[in-house]
Design an enzyme around this catalytic site. Sequence first.
Site, PDB file in Angstrom:
ATOM      1  N   HIS A 116      -7.887  -6.671   3.867  1.00  0.00           N
ATOM      2  CA  HIS A 116      -8.113  -5.532   2.976  1.00  0.00           C
ATOM      3  C   HIS A 116      -7.688  -5.910   1.554  1.00  0.00           C
ATOM      4  CE1 HIS A 116      -8.738  -1.488   1.672  1.00  0.00           C
ATOM      5  NE2 HIS A 116      -7.473  -1.339   1.288  1.00  0.00           N
ATOM      6  N   GLU A 186      -8.168 -13.580  -1.440  1.00  0.00           N
ATOM      7  CA  GLU A 186      -8.484 -13.252  -0.043  1.00  0.00           C
ATOM      8  C   GLU A 186      -8.781 -14.510   0.756  1.00  0.00           C
ATOM      9  OE1 GLU A 186     -10.534  -8.934   0.289  1.00  0.00           O
ATOM     10  OE2 GLU A 186     -11.828 -10.534  -0.418  1.00  0.00           O
TER      11      GLU A 186
HETATM   12  C1  GRF Z   1     -13.688  -8.374   1.073  1.00  0.00           C
HETATM   13  O1  GRF Z   1     -13.285  -7.924  -0.185  1.00  0.00           O
HETATM   14  C2  GRF Z   1     -12.809  -7.803   2.146  1.00  0.00           C
HETATM   15  O2  GRF Z   1     -11.513  -7.569   1.739  1.00  0.00           O
HETATM   16  C3  GRF Z   1     -13.450  -6.483   2.427  1.00  0.00           C
HETATM   17  O3  GRF Z   1     -14.823  -6.700   2.307  1.00  0.00           O
HETATM   18  C4  GRF Z   1     -15.037  -7.802   1.420  1.00  0.00           C
HETATM   19  C5  GRF Z   1     -15.910  -8.763   2.151  1.00  0.00           C
HETATM   20  O4  GRF Z   1     -16.280  -9.838   1.334  1.00  0.00           O
HETATM   21  N1  GRF Z   1     -12.962  -5.935   3.636  1.00  0.00           N
HETATM   22  P1  GRF Z   1     -17.100 -11.032   1.957  1.00  0.00           P
HETATM   23  O5  GRF Z   1     -18.265 -10.430   2.717  1.00  0.00           O
HETATM   24  O6  GRF Z   1     -16.197 -11.809   2.852  1.00  0.00           O
HETATM   25  O7  GRF Z   1     -17.575 -11.856   0.790  1.00  0.00           O
END
Ligand code: GRF
Length: 237
Positions: A116, A186
């Site tokens: 998240h 992330e």
């Molecule tokens: C990410 O920002 C994640 O935190 C959220 O959805 C987004 C997905 O990004 N839950 P991706 O599809 O991995 O590029």
Amino acid sequence: MPVPSHHVTRLVVMASGTGSNLQAILDACAGGELDAEVVAVVSDKDNAYALKRAADAGVPSVHVGRHAGEDRADYDARLADIVSGFAPDLIVLAGWMRILTNAFLGWFPNEVINLHPALPGELPGTRAVERAWHEALAGERTRTGVMVHRVPDEGVDDGPVLASVEVPINLDDTFESLQARIHATEHRLLVEAIRGLVTPSDPDTPSDPDTPPPAESPADSPGDNDELPDDTKATST
Ligand code: GRF
């Protein structure tokens, strides 16, 4: 004396969209950074770019769309059946945009984790980065963050935290620059969190001794309202 065979952790990644976090996991597995293998990618969207990434990596992928009239419990039970067919050790929600009910989660106690783009307890639901940026513009915050947590139940972006990191919001940030920094964070944090689960720090102890008690057994899930308004979705952006 027989040498115990080495078990490579089996990951199922569930993604609804672009799949840049999936790509980070695939790259980490391919590069030996993670002692794990993505055994399947599952998406609820047939046009998710994550499916293309899986195909490019030679990983089985499956689109599990919701049938007309199918309620949440039935969809989640069908999803659980498909996912369990891949015998996962760990299920990673990486941009999975549907609420998962206990009809799914109950089959995988302690095995589901979610990413998240906000700090623990902050900005649950979708558009978390956008909301953080607007709050910063209004002078209400100077930082946001990223977290990875377990998904023991139907709580929205809530559950025992495995890893989190702050991300500052700079005065000259645009939404796009903040989002790019969040995404880069992330990709790193998700791989780190998975590594913490697949690599025991001490070979004599389990890798995650603080695991919470298992989720309850599959139960009838409430309602059929999983396409919630943006701000109320679980396990989402
Ligand atoms: C990410 O920002 C994640 O935190 C959220 O959805 C987004 C997905 O990004 N839950 P991706 O599809 O991995 O590029």
